[in-house]
Design a protein around this motif. Structure first.
Motif, PDB file in Angstrom:
ATOM      1  N   GLY A   1      10.494  34.397  33.954  1.00  0.00           N
ATOM      2  CA  GLY A   1      10.682  35.808  34.252  1.00  0.00           C
ATOM      3  C   GLY A   1       9.634  36.362  35.214  1.00  0.00           C
ATOM      4  O   GLY A   1       9.760  37.472  35.715  1.00  0.00           O
ATOM      5  N   HIS A   2       8.600  35.586  35.493  1.00  0.00           N
ATOM      6  CA  HIS A   2       7.513  36.064  36.345  1.00  0.00           C
ATOM      7  C   HIS A   2       7.947  36.172  37.810  1.00  0.00           C
ATOM      8  O   HIS A   2       7.512  37.087  38.513  1.00  0.00           O
ATOM      9  N   ALA A   3       8.795  35.258  38.255  1.00  0.00           N
ATOM     10  CA  ALA A   3       9.266  35.328  39.647  1.00  0.00           C
ATOM     11  C   ALA A   3      10.097  36.590  39.852  1.00  0.00           C
ATOM     12  O   ALA A   3       9.943  37.287  40.859  1.00  0.00           O
ATOM     13  N   ALA A   4      10.969  36.894  38.905  1.00  0.00           N
ATOM     14  CA  ALA A   4      11.791  38.107  39.012  1.00  0.00           C
ATOM     15  C   ALA A   4      10.908  39.354  39.000  1.00  0.00           C
ATOM     16  O   ALA A   4      11.135  40.292  39.769  1.00  0.00           O
ATOM     17  N   LYS A   5       9.890  39.368  38.150  1.00  0.00           N
ATOM     18  CA  LYS A   5       8.966  40.505  38.088  1.00  0.00           C
ATOM     19  C   LYS A   5       8.212  40.644  39.415  1.00  0.00           C
ATOM     20  O   LYS A   5       8.038  41.764  39.923  1.00  0.00           O
ATOM     21  N   ALA A   6       7.792  39.528  39.995  1.00  0.00           N
ATOM     22  CA  ALA A   6       7.102  39.572  41.283  1.00  0.00           C
ATOM     23  C   ALA A   6       8.021  40.160  42.348  1.00  0.00           C
ATOM     24  O   ALA A   6       7.578  40.968  43.174  1.00  0.00           O
TER      25      ALA A   6
ATOM     26  N   GLU B   1      10.473  42.276  41.855  1.00  0.00           N
ATOM     27  CA  GLU B   1      10.586  43.712  41.588  1.00  0.00           C
ATOM     28  C   GLU B   1       9.376  44.452  42.162  1.00  0.00           C
ATOM     29  O   GLU B   1       9.514  45.522  42.770  1.00  0.00           O
ATOM     30  N   LEU B   2       8.190  43.888  41.962  1.00  0.00           N
ATOM     31  CA  LEU B   2       6.970  44.529  42.463  1.00  0.00           C
ATOM     32  C   LEU B   2       6.928  44.524  43.987  1.00  0.00           C
ATOM     33  O   LEU B   2       6.465  45.503  44.599  1.00  0.00           O
ATOM     34  N   LEU B   3       7.407  43.458  44.607  1.00  0.00           N
ATOM     35  CA  LEU B   3       7.473  43.425  46.070  1.00  0.00           C
ATOM     36  C   LEU B   3       8.430  44.490  46.585  1.00  0.00           C
ATOM     37  O   LEU B   3       8.147  45.163  47.578  1.00  0.00           O
ATOM     38  N   ASP B   4       9.548  44.659  45.894  1.00  0.00           N
ATOM     39  CA  ASP B   4      10.506  45.699  46.292  1.00  0.00           C
ATOM     40  C   ASP B   4       9.871  47.082  46.159  1.00  0.00           C
ATOM     41  O   ASP B   4      10.030  47.936  47.032  1.00  0.00           O
TER      42      ASP B   4
END
Length: 93
Positions: free
Chosen positions: A64-69, A71-74
């Motif tokens: 789930g960390h890649a998806a969270k990253a 989201e933060l980049l967006d």
């Protein structure tokens, strides 16, 4: 019956995962007016693409960390756009 339950659970997880997927950052800052902010948006876009590549190479979402990253980049990309808009407003006064 167990197989149908497993298929239904898998489909549910896929739908839940796609519902929270961040969108590819949009490069919407004028490079002519804001070259540094536009360059930052390009870098955010490149980072987002590399995270996507990592997800595909690993064939899962890395806990789930890649998806969270992503989201933060967006979110960072949206903040860059807002910074450009504030600069535009400040220069019109």
């Amino acid at each position: 019956m167990k197989r149908l339950t497993l298929i239904a659970m898998t489909a549910g997880l896929v739908l839940a995962a796609t519902a929270t997927v961040a969108q590819q950052p949009v490069r919407d800052v004028s490079a002519r007016r804001h070259p540094n902010l536009a360059a930052a948006q390009r870098l955010v876009d490149q980072a987002y693409k590399r995270v996507t590549d990592a997800q595909q190479a690993n064939e899962f979402d890395l806990g789930g960390h890649a998806a969270k990253a992503k989201e933060l980049l967006d979110r960072a990309n949206a903040e860059l756009k807002q910074a450009a808009e504030v600069s535009n407003e400040d220069h019109h006064h």
